[in-house]
Design an enzyme around this catalytic site. Sequence first.
Site, short mmCIF file in Angstrom:
data_model
loop_
_atom_site.label_atom_id
_atom_site.label_comp_id
_atom_site.label_asym_id
_atom_site.label_seq_id
_atom_site.Cartn_x
_atom_site.Cartn_y
_atom_site.Cartn_z
N ASN A 1 -7.65 -6.36 -0.67
CA ASN A 1 -8.33 -6.94 -1.61
C ASN A 1 -9.76 -6.20 -1.67
O ASN A 1 -10.45 -6.15 -0.56
CB ASN A 1 -8.32 -8.41 -1.59
CG ASN A 1 -7.01 -8.83 -1.44
OD1 ASN A 1 -6.34 -8.57 -2.08
ND2 ASN A 1 -6.93 -9.70 -0.34
N GLU B 1 -7.53 -1.14 6.68
CA GLU B 1 -8.07 -1.76 5.20
C GLU B 1 -9.31 -1.21 4.84
O GLU B 1 -9.46 -1.22 3.63
CB GLU B 1 -7.99 -3.21 5.55
CG GLU B 1 -6.85 -3.85 5.89
CD GLU B 1 -5.47 -3.18 5.22
OE1 GLU B 1 -5.72 -3.24 3.98
OE2 GLU B 1 -4.30 -3.18 5.77
N ALA C 1 -2.15 -7.19 6.73
CA ALA C 1 -3.60 -7.24 6.17
C ALA C 1 -3.38 -6.81 4.48
O ALA C 1 -2.27 -6.01 4.30
CB ALA C 1 -4.58 -6.74 6.58
N GLU D 1 -1.03 4.38 0.97
CA GLU D 1 -0.94 3.68 2.56
C GLU D 1 -0.83 5.03 3.51
O GLU D 1 -1.37 4.59 4.70
CB GLU D 1 0.53 2.96 2.74
CG GLU D 1 0.50 1.78 1.76
CD GLU D 1 -0.39 0.83 1.96
OE1 GLU D 1 -0.97 0.83 2.89
OE2 GLU D 1 -0.66 -0.10 1.21
#
Length: 850
Positions: free
Chosen positions: A272, A303, A269, A325
């Site tokens: 954004n 995400e 994924a 991350e």
Amino acid sequence: MNLTRDEARTRAELLSVHSYDVTVDLTRGDRVFRSTTVVSFDARQGASTFIDAVTDTVHRVELNGVELDAAEVADGVRIQLPALSASNTLVVEADMLYMNTGEGLHRFTDPVDGEVYLYTQFEVPDSRRVFAVFEQPDLKATFRFAVTAPSHWDVISNAPTPEPVQAGSDADAGANSTWYFDPTPVMSSYVTALIAGPYQSVRSELTSSDGRTIPLGVFARKSLMQYMDAENIFELTRQGFEFYEEQFGTPYPFAKYDQLFVPEFNAGAMENAGAVTFLETYVFRSRVPDATIERRAITILHELAHMWFGDLVTMRWWNDLWLNESFAEFMSTLAAAEATEFTQSWTTFAILEKGWAYRQDQLPSTHPIVAQINDLEDVQVNFDGITYAKGASVLKQLVAWVGQDKFMEGVRQYFAKHSWKNTELVDLLSELEAASGRDLKAWSALWLETAGVNTLRPEFSTDDDGTITSFAILQTAIEAFPTIRPHRLAVGFYDHDDDGALVRTHRVELDVDGERTEVEDLVGRRQPALVLLNDDDLAYAKIRLDPASLRTSVRHVKDFRESLPRTLVLASAWDAARDGETPARDYVELVLQNIGAESDSSVVLVLLRQLASTLAFYVNPDDREAMGDAAADSLLDLALEAEAGSDAQLQFTKAFSSHARTARHLDTVEALLTGERVPAGLSVDQDLRWELLTSLVVGGRYGQSEIDAELARDTTATGQLAAAGARAAVPTPEAKEAAWSALVDSADLPNSTQRSMIAGFSRVHERALLEPFVEKYFASIQDVWATRTHEIAQQIIVGLYPSLLTTQATLDRTDAFLAELGEASPSLRRLVLESRDGIERALRAQAADR
């Protein structure tokens, strides 16, 4: 197309970027689209710089009202900007290329209905493939998009989707429309997004902690929407929102939250802002293991965490990619464990994420968590197990060291102080130091600035009646990475209860530092059946069992009442087999004797993968076929004995089919596929049909005609990918040659087709089929690296390396290539070195197994 850190630093000192107005016309055919960018920015008077733009044709470059000669200032990758004013307006009008690599603006045509679907993927340096941009994370700005597209499409971006305005006044008026989006908040270009096509959606909403109504959307292609379980995704999203807003002390920062499942996506994924894209296989058209459902949940939560950590507050440069991350990885597992049904997610983390981290950290290319990122090529090969999994594991260790409450207190202050800005690691550590009272400078130096993984072993003695008279934890490091680190960990004692289950009877938590740490709290206790270092998996380290505990684990690993300690023991056994400390066949036996009792789907999934790797790489080659056939027998028995309709039944059936080689095994696979003999409760749905058929193809039982017949049953994009993989798996020299030519000699394959064909090419029972391609591999990969995009090149270089040819000859040929390459291409060198390490490790393990 590279950008160095020095160039980015210099440009950031020159510029302050305010806004981008980006107009995109998607109605100009299937090769290019028109992109017009208006950038407003301040600069040092008289300075010169460049803006990034990967273009097909540049039509106009206008700087402060003066048109520049496009042929002179634009080279297809950068546009030079001379003699800047203090305040500047730049206009760039260009044709940009659609991509089929999953980078930039990816274009896909659905074979079911012929509809076109587009989406962007910009991390790391690919927003420049859609508009002219100062492509670096610390030059944040606002972005206003206007998109012209067919009127029946939906267009989604970071801002809420406006009502479209019909474009044109001729006979085709209404065939196209334009969507004028409001400006975004300040953000980095790599988290902007455009998704366009006749996507279908399910809508919902939630109430943020500040009282705002946040619209939610879940999107997929028309032909997939029937399989979308949107309510499950909305439920996870609401749970994540509530958890993160409370933990971070900051309301969700954007106006809406859309989640879009898009075709031919390269990663899991992408975060954004307000428009997260996911790979499409997370829309389940067939039965999948429960582990895959959990993985989707973790990805959704990962995400969502990025909306705060990454999008609201963003790293200054890519050397802090790991923190971006790792934080999301840690928080998503914490959120799953504490706020959703996936309460065992730390078990999954232990065997999946940490297993990945330990593998990556033992490669010759390992690097400190805070990596040296000199340019964009460095970034792209650092999306690895150090950046994600080791970083998250070390954050878990840090949380254990400072305490979760203090950690979150520091995080809340970090968001309060740095929202909408760019930061560096020191900004977070200073807030954690203030909240916890701990000095983190030494911790950071030992954990974040050095590479390698330590090994911990217990050493203890007992008197005649089994009472412990001394207990110490020994810590070692390898010569190449000799750092000895501080660990916060627990030691667990396990004994059998009245029902025969292994249960924890005592636990002590302590700080371990140095090569030897005495544990006085355990002196005077009776020796248990099993001593487990790093109980609860707080620390990042390899662990070994003492001889008595090892004997207990071999006989009784399935008897652990809790999944996490069982998983830690299994992980230790796997690690010892990979390191060549114990015979690989012992690990095969351990898995096959105990996996039938495993209740955690993710653990079953990983154990089956590790079993396959052990049989393919680590057992004595002379015994490989016999052991593989025996393992297939065991997996078939496990499938037949599993509860009807259970997750275990599905996983064991899939694993059996992948190992089936003998005529008897292939007869069984064929009977499953044809429906002649199907165990009660097993649904042989379309995706399982493809797996069974491919097994028969690899075994030489089926060929092109059966593949074509199955594709006629399943004409979807998924069917086409499965057929491409099956064709590449046909076990003939001609089929392998055709697959190689399509993959290496041509550059036409879309990313997903290439990935499927690489997997099929490498599936062989007779490894001699791959021997003719060793020389071809080394003769071609420098050209592949130079001429393909990063994603496509990396797939080929890693996927087609002759890893199944575990011989000294493969090592020697690899070394000859590396000597010839020299230091010419560090990123290519790294990929080949990592593959080489797999051969070297396999030879060591095979020697131990003899």
